[in-house]
Design a protein around this motif. Sequence first.
Motif, PDB file in Angstrom:
ATOM      1  N   ALA A 146      -8.530   6.087   6.357  1.00 30.63           N
ATOM      2  CA  ALA A 146      -7.508   5.787   5.357  1.00 30.63           C
ATOM      3  C   ALA A 146      -8.091   5.466   3.983  1.00 30.63           C
ATOM      4  O   ALA A 146      -7.355   5.201   3.042  1.00 30.63           O
ATOM      5  CB  ALA A 146      -6.625   4.631   5.837  1.00 30.63           C
ATOM      6  N   GLY A 147      -9.426   5.483   3.865  1.00 30.00           N
ATOM      7  CA  GLY A 147     -10.019   5.134   2.581  1.00 30.00           C
ATOM      8  C   GLY A 147      -9.619   3.727   2.162  1.00 30.00           C
ATOM      9  O   GLY A 147      -9.173   3.500   1.043  1.00 30.00           O
ATOM     10  N   LEU A 148      -9.771   2.784   3.111  1.00 29.04           N
ATOM     11  CA  LEU A 148      -9.289   1.416   2.927  1.00 29.04           C
ATOM     12  C   LEU A 148      -9.632   0.821   1.557  1.00 29.04           C
ATOM     13  O   LEU A 148      -8.759   0.330   0.848  1.00 29.04           O
ATOM     14  CB  LEU A 148      -9.850   0.526   4.035  1.00 29.04           C
ATOM     15  CG  LEU A 148      -9.430  -0.925   4.015  1.00 29.04           C
ATOM     16  CD1 LEU A 148      -7.956  -1.051   4.332  1.00 29.04           C
ATOM     17  CD2 LEU A 148     -10.244  -1.727   5.014  1.00 29.04           C
ATOM     18  N   THR A 149     -10.921   0.898   1.156  1.00 28.19           N
ATOM     19  CA  THR A 149     -11.315   0.234  -0.088  1.00 28.19           C
ATOM     20  C   THR A 149     -10.675   0.884  -1.313  1.00 28.19           C
ATOM     21  O   THR A 149     -10.418   0.218  -2.303  1.00 28.19           O
ATOM     22  CB  THR A 149     -12.851   0.223  -0.261  1.00 28.19           C
ATOM     23  OG1 THR A 149     -13.332   1.557  -0.194  1.00 28.19           O
ATOM     24  CG2 THR A 149     -13.509  -0.598   0.812  1.00 28.19           C
ATOM     25  N   ARG A 150     -10.387   2.186  -1.231  1.00 21.94           N
ATOM     26  CA  ARG A 150      -9.717   2.836  -2.362  1.00 21.94           C
ATOM     27  C   ARG A 150      -8.241   2.417  -2.447  1.00 21.94           C
ATOM     28  O   ARG A 150      -7.677   2.306  -3.527  1.00 21.94           O
ATOM     29  CB  ARG A 150      -9.817   4.359  -2.258  1.00 21.94           C
ATOM     30  CG  ARG A 150     -11.229   4.884  -2.475  1.00 21.94           C
ATOM     31  CD  ARG A 150     -11.215   6.394  -2.622  1.00 21.94           C
ATOM     32  NE  ARG A 150     -10.364   6.833  -3.718  1.00 21.94           N
ATOM     33  CZ  ARG A 150     -10.721   6.811  -5.001  1.00 21.94           C
ATOM     34  NH1 ARG A 150     -11.896   6.347  -5.331  1.00 21.94           N
ATOM     35  NH2 ARG A 150      -9.901   7.249  -5.927  1.00 21.94           N
ATOM     36  N   GLN A 151      -7.631   2.211  -1.264  1.00 25.96           N
ATOM     37  CA  GLN A 151      -6.225   1.807  -1.239  1.00 25.96           C
ATOM     38  C   GLN A 151      -6.038   0.405  -1.816  1.00 25.96           C
ATOM     39  O   GLN A 151      -4.986   0.076  -2.316  1.00 25.96           O
ATOM     40  CB  GLN A 151      -5.685   1.800   0.200  1.00 25.96           C
ATOM     41  CG  GLN A 151      -5.828   3.111   0.932  1.00 25.96           C
ATOM     42  CD  GLN A 151      -4.891   4.170   0.412  1.00 25.96           C
ATOM     43  OE1 GLN A 151      -3.914   3.850  -0.244  1.00 25.96           O
ATOM     44  NE2 GLN A 151      -5.192   5.412   0.686  1.00 25.96           N
ATOM     45  N   LEU A 152      -7.084  -0.418  -1.685  1.00 26.03           N
ATOM     46  CA  LEU A 152      -6.951  -1.809  -2.113  1.00 26.03           C
ATOM     47  C   LEU A 152      -7.251  -1.998  -3.581  1.00 26.03           C
ATOM     48  O   LEU A 152      -6.978  -3.037  -4.144  1.00 26.03           O
ATOM     49  CB  LEU A 152      -7.882  -2.695  -1.279  1.00 26.03           C
ATOM     50  CG  LEU A 152      -7.424  -2.899   0.162  1.00 26.03           C
ATOM     51  CD1 LEU A 152      -8.485  -3.659   0.932  1.00 26.03           C
ATOM     52  CD2 LEU A 152      -6.118  -3.662   0.190  1.00 26.03           C
ATOM     53  N   ARG A 153      -7.844  -0.994  -4.197  1.00 24.72           N
ATOM     54  CA  ARG A 153      -8.300  -1.143  -5.573  1.00 24.72           C
ATOM     55  C   ARG A 153      -7.138  -1.205  -6.550  1.00 24.72           C
ATOM     56  O   ARG A 153      -6.126  -0.558  -6.343  1.00 24.72           O
ATOM     57  CB  ARG A 153      -9.223   0.012  -5.928  1.00 24.72           C
ATOM     58  CG  ARG A 153     -10.193  -0.330  -7.001  1.00 24.72           C
ATOM     59  CD  ARG A 153     -10.926   0.907  -7.381  1.00 24.72           C
ATOM     60  NE  ARG A 153      -9.973   1.912  -7.828  1.00 24.72           N
ATOM     61  CZ  ARG A 153     -10.276   3.191  -7.977  1.00 24.72           C
ATOM     62  NH1 ARG A 153     -11.469   3.605  -7.665  1.00 24.72           N
ATOM     63  NH2 ARG A 153      -9.374   4.036  -8.408  1.00 24.72           N
ATOM     64  N   THR A 208       0.830  -1.205   0.000  1.00 24.99           N
ATOM     65  CA  THR A 208       0.000   0.000   0.000  1.00 24.99           C
ATOM     66  C   THR A 208       0.870   1.263   0.000  1.00 24.99           C
ATOM     67  O   THR A 208       0.511   2.259  -0.615  1.00 24.99           O
ATOM     68  CB  THR A 208      -0.943   0.039   1.224  1.00 24.99           C
ATOM     69  OG1 THR A 208      -0.164  -0.085   2.407  1.00 24.99           O
ATOM     70  CG2 THR A 208      -1.958  -1.080   1.167  1.00 24.99           C
ATOM     71  N   THR A 209       2.034   1.213   0.677  1.00 33.26           N
ATOM     72  CA  THR A 209       2.877   2.410   0.739  1.00 33.26           C
ATOM     73  C   THR A 209       3.547   2.691  -0.604  1.00 33.26           C
ATOM     74  O   THR A 209       3.610   3.842  -1.044  1.00 33.26           O
ATOM     75  CB  THR A 209       3.936   2.267   1.848  1.00 33.26           C
ATOM     76  OG1 THR A 209       3.283   1.885   3.058  1.00 33.26           O
ATOM     77  CG2 THR A 209       4.672   3.572   2.076  1.00 33.26           C
ATOM     78  N   ILE A 210       4.035   1.631  -1.267  1.00 33.69           N
ATOM     79  CA  ILE A 210       4.642   1.836  -2.585  1.00 33.69           C
ATOM     80  C   ILE A 210       3.593   2.377  -3.564  1.00 33.69           C
ATOM     81  O   ILE A 210       3.869   3.278  -4.362  1.00 33.69           O
ATOM     82  CB  ILE A 210       5.284   0.526  -3.109  1.00 33.69           C
ATOM     83  CG1 ILE A 210       6.520   0.198  -2.270  1.00 33.69           C
ATOM     84  CG2 ILE A 210       5.682   0.651  -4.581  1.00 33.69           C
ATOM     85  CD1 ILE A 210       7.185  -1.122  -2.619  1.00 33.69           C
ATOM     86  N   ALA A 211       2.353   1.842  -3.467  1.00 31.67           N
ATOM     87  CA  ALA A 211       1.285   2.337  -4.339  1.00 31.67           C
ATOM     88  C   ALA A 211       1.031   3.824  -4.086  1.00 31.67           C
ATOM     89  O   ALA A 211       0.887   4.609  -5.030  1.00 31.67           O
ATOM     90  CB  ALA A 211       0.005   1.530  -4.120  1.00 31.67           C
ATOM     91  N   ALA A 212       1.025   4.227  -2.813  1.00 33.42           N
ATOM     92  CA  ALA A 212       0.795   5.639  -2.486  1.00 33.42           C
ATOM     93  C   ALA A 212       1.951   6.507  -2.987  1.00 33.42           C
ATOM     94  O   ALA A 212       1.740   7.603  -3.503  1.00 33.42           O
ATOM     95  CB  ALA A 212       0.610   5.808  -0.978  1.00 33.42           C
ATOM     96  N   LEU A 213       3.184   5.997  -2.852  1.00 29.17           N
ATOM     97  CA  LEU A 213       4.356   6.765  -3.287  1.00 29.17           C
ATOM     98  C   LEU A 213       4.375   6.955  -4.800  1.00 29.17           C
ATOM     99  O   LEU A 213       4.848   7.980  -5.299  1.00 29.17           O
ATOM    100  CB  LEU A 213       5.641   6.053  -2.846  1.00 29.17           C
ATOM    101  CG  LEU A 213       6.057   6.260  -1.390  1.00 29.17           C
ATOM    102  CD1 LEU A 213       7.096   5.240  -0.991  1.00 29.17           C
ATOM    103  CD2 LEU A 213       6.591   7.669  -1.192  1.00 29.17           C
ATOM    104  N   SER A 214       3.846   5.949  -5.535  1.00 28.85           N
ATOM    105  CA  SER A 214       3.879   6.074  -6.995  1.00 28.85           C
ATOM    106  C   SER A 214       2.912   7.149  -7.477  1.00 28.85           C
ATOM    107  O   SER A 214       3.022   7.638  -8.590  1.00 28.85           O
ATOM    108  CB  SER A 214       3.564   4.727  -7.647  1.00 28.85           C
ATOM    109  OG  SER A 214       2.226   4.387  -7.398  1.00 28.85           O
ATOM    110  N   GLN A 215       1.946   7.520  -6.622  1.00 26.76           N
ATOM    111  CA  GLN A 215       1.011   8.593  -6.971  1.00 26.76           C
ATOM    112  C   GLN A 215       1.588   9.965  -6.622  1.00 26.76           C
ATOM    113  O   GLN A 215       1.028  10.990  -6.982  1.00 26.76           O
ATOM    114  CB  GLN A 215      -0.306   8.446  -6.186  1.00 26.76           C
ATOM    115  CG  GLN A 215      -0.909   7.078  -6.230  1.00 26.76           C
ATOM    116  CD  GLN A 215      -1.871   6.917  -7.365  1.00 26.76           C
ATOM    117  OE1 GLN A 215      -2.655   7.813  -7.628  1.00 26.76           O
ATOM    118  NE2 GLN A 215      -1.796   5.814  -8.064  1.00 26.76           N
TER     119      GLN A 215
END
Lengths: 272, 272
Positions: A265-272, A159-166
């Motif tokens: 944390a917007g859990l469901t959005r983070q998992l998409r 989840t952190t790498i996904a957030a960093l790529s944004q």
Amino acid sequence: MSQRKQTSDWEAQSVPLIFGVLTTVAIVFLIAPTLIVLVTSFTDSQSLKFPPEGLSFRWYLALLDADQMQRAAWNSLVVAFWTTILSVVLGTAAAIAMARSRNSWIRVADALFMSPLVLPALAFGFAALIFVHQIGFRPNIPFLVLGHVIVCVPFVLRTTIAALSQLDSSLLDASYSLGASWWMTFHRVTLPLIGRGIGAGAFLAFMASFDNVPVSLFLADERTEVLPIHLWQQIETNLDVRTAAVSGLIIIITLILMIIAERLAGLTRQLR
Amino acid sequence: MRFSESQLALPLAALFVTFFVAPLSVLVALSLVTEQGGNTFTAVHYIKFFTDSFNYSILFETLLLGLKATGVCLLFGYPIAWIAARAKARWQSVLIFLVILPILTSVVVRTFSWIVILGRQGILNQIVLGLGLSHEPVQLLFTEVGVVIVLAQVQMPLMVLPILTVLTRVDTNLADASRALGAGEWRTLWRVTLPLSLPGIVAGCILTYSACVTAFVTQTLIGGARLIYMPLQIYQQAIGANNWPFAAAISVIFMIAVLALISLFGMFGRRV
């Protein structure tokens, strides 16, 4: 002509229709067990019959006297707490290194850090037990936490790498060019922007640790018994309704935590 | 002076080397000695495993069980992801929430729910007997069909999420173009959407498969004592029989077999 139109209408609608039916069946199949055990836990009888004949809180009240179960639950909470802290600190640091580095050894590290997700966790649990014995120790809570970190840290990384790529790197360049230090940039720019990703990962790591069986099976003993192992033994030996009450409690707490994680944390959005 | 960010991966790398790579190496080393504490190199445990049909049939059954459960997950998981990818943001969140609820609820709790459902006096048998579909209770608990059903329910989210991730990133113009050029809905699904979502399908299958084969709790509680799969065999040899070198050898065999099958999935994904 009209017949051709009809077949194409059927053709156009059949995919959503069939997929819709399969989805409905699957959702019922996914949710029903949870609801059934939740309702059963409020039974007033000695049996696990569904639907229960009468409703009561008696099995929940019985949990107040279940010392062993309470101890196991406390151990699980302590282990999950430390596992989450360690996973977040080590995982976030590693994610920052991995998200921006082009080093080839970083790709090797990435494969290594993600491998606990696909490797049979039970084999790792046994390997960890052998290792702890080889270096002259007996399994204890700190070793159990380290074992859990290995299998839980991939969630934080993902989840952190996904957030960093944004994250727009020009924001970081702007911060540096305005004279901010690395630490200040991390604290004031990066962290606020990836906080939700870290939060979602921390939540998943906590739940995965609280729920872990394959590693705890080998690294926990009678003194450090954790809740999933205790429940597993209860169900295998004598099925009593208190198990349903604990299950009901776990379901309710999970649901509350999920709603909080969704809001914060917007859990469901983070998992998409 | 900015330090190199790639150094931030070092603490996690250090943990993985000491508490993941080292234990697995010790596991392999132990599997190659005659007895614990000995240092004569031998392959006797591997020979013992492969010359005993009971042992390798357990391995075969476990690998097959994973394939069956993964197949069921794909059959229902793909439609869920497909519907969710097309749903409006709010409904998408609701769907993802419903899909991840089961995986975040303790696996012991979920498995326990199924015992309540599948048991002789369970709700399923009440329905079957009530509708007159059968004169005697259907036996699902302690059967392989039961284990596959429960594994599919328990691990379904691992299939849905990766496929959904890919489907939400696929350019919807491609499917529109396919329809505009006269391809029907099924043809578009089969020739455009499905191939484009293949990376998600492969990732989902790998995660689901490795979770299913190592699902100790579900396998032991639903399968009972008669259906033995690899995780239980490792546990019994390690803890019950206290035969660590042999348990280490079958752990190594199990890991290699699972990794080999997973690499096959991955290769298949790249070939197509």
